[in-house]
Scaffold this motif. Structure first.
Motif, PDB file in Angstrom:
ATOM      1  N   LEU A  19      63.220  25.154  36.681  1.00  0.00           N
ATOM      2  CA  LEU A  19      63.689  26.535  36.514  1.00  0.00           C
ATOM      3  C   LEU A  19      64.947  26.569  35.659  1.00  0.00           C
ATOM      4  CD1 LEU A  19      63.134  27.919  40.129  1.00  0.00           C
ATOM      5  CD2 LEU A  19      61.890  28.603  38.058  1.00  0.00           C
ATOM      6  N   GLY A  20      65.821  25.587  35.850  1.00  0.00           N
ATOM      7  CA  GLY A  20      67.042  25.489  35.059  1.00  0.00           C
ATOM      8  C   GLY A  20      66.773  25.252  33.591  1.00  0.00           C
ATOM      9  N   LEU A  21      65.611  24.696  33.281  1.00  0.00           N
ATOM     10  CA  LEU A  21      65.210  24.478  31.886  1.00  0.00           C
ATOM     11  C   LEU A  21      64.461  25.679  31.314  1.00  0.00           C
ATOM     12  CD1 LEU A  21      64.034  20.757  32.114  1.00  0.00           C
ATOM     13  CD2 LEU A  21      66.162  21.639  31.116  1.00  0.00           C
ATOM     14  N   GLY A  22      64.344  26.732  32.114  1.00  0.00           N
ATOM     15  CA  GLY A  22      63.723  27.965  31.633  1.00  0.00           C
ATOM     16  C   GLY A  22      62.222  28.052  31.838  1.00  0.00           C
ATOM     17  N   LEU A  23      61.648  27.141  32.605  1.00  0.00           N
ATOM     18  CA  LEU A  23      60.209  27.194  32.850  1.00  0.00           C
ATOM     19  C   LEU A  23      59.904  28.035  34.076  1.00  0.00           C
ATOM     20  CD1 LEU A  23      59.331  23.459  32.227  1.00  0.00           C
ATOM     21  CD2 LEU A  23      58.981  25.377  30.681  1.00  0.00           C
ATOM     22  N   ALA A  24      58.731  28.641  34.085  1.00  0.00           N
ATOM     23  CA  ALA A  24      58.264  29.392  35.247  1.00  0.00           C
ATOM     24  C   ALA A  24      57.477  28.425  36.124  1.00  0.00           C
ATOM     25  CB  ALA A  24      57.398  30.559  34.811  1.00  0.00           C
ATOM     26  N   ALA A  78      58.865  19.216  31.019  1.00  0.00           N
ATOM     27  CA  ALA A  78      59.141  20.286  30.058  1.00  0.00           C
ATOM     28  C   ALA A  78      58.645  19.918  28.666  1.00  0.00           C
ATOM     29  CB  ALA A  78      60.636  20.598  30.029  1.00  0.00           C
ATOM     30  N   THR A  82      55.726  21.970  26.691  1.00  0.00           N
ATOM     31  CA  THR A  82      56.008  22.522  25.364  1.00  0.00           C
ATOM     32  C   THR A  82      55.069  21.944  24.312  1.00  0.00           C
ATOM     33  OG1 THR A  82      58.314  22.817  25.966  1.00  0.00           O
ATOM     34  CG2 THR A  82      57.806  22.809  23.631  1.00  0.00           C
ATOM     35  N   ASP A  97      56.567  34.092  37.511  1.00  0.00           N
ATOM     36  CA  ASP A  97      57.847  34.597  36.988  1.00  0.00           C
ATOM     37  C   ASP A  97      58.906  33.565  37.128  1.00  0.00           C
ATOM     38  OD1 ASP A  97      57.184  37.557  36.501  1.00  0.00           O
ATOM     39  OD2 ASP A  97      56.462  37.172  38.509  1.00  0.00           O
TER      40      ASP A  97
END
Length: 97
Positions: A19-24, A78, A82, A97
């Motif tokens: 989550l800290g890396l911006g993933l849902a 991640a 990606t 979300d």
């Protein structure tokens, strides 16, 4: 702490890092594992703790990282999400979300 509680703690720690890396990411306690959303709706990467309890595993059991390096595991997951957009791992109808 029993094995299941230990596994859930590891997955919760990994979820926090992802989550800290911006993933849902969603924790599925029934399996248990993490469902990591990709850029393609309905496609995800499933991450779980391997049978040995020593690795996080994803992509059909051929991608692994030690559970004692949660930030490193999160970075590898991640990168996979990606680079591959999860297309090699499965699909789900849920959106996270």
């Amino acid at each position: 702490m029993n094995a299941r509680d230990f596994e859930l703690r590891l997955l919760t720690d990994l979820r926090t890092s992802l989550l800290g890396l911006g993933l849902a990411v969603r924790l599925d306690e029934s399996m248990p594992g993490l469902l990591v959303s990709t850029a393609n709706p309905g496609l995800f990467v499933w991450v779980f703790v391997g049978a040995s309890g020593r690795t996080f595993t994803w992509r059909r059991d051929d991608s692994k990282h030690a559970v004692d390096d949660v930030p490193g595991a999160a970075a590898e997951v991640a990168r996979f999400v990606t680079a591959q957009a999860g297309q090699l791992n499965g699909s789900a109808d849920d959106h996270f979300d």
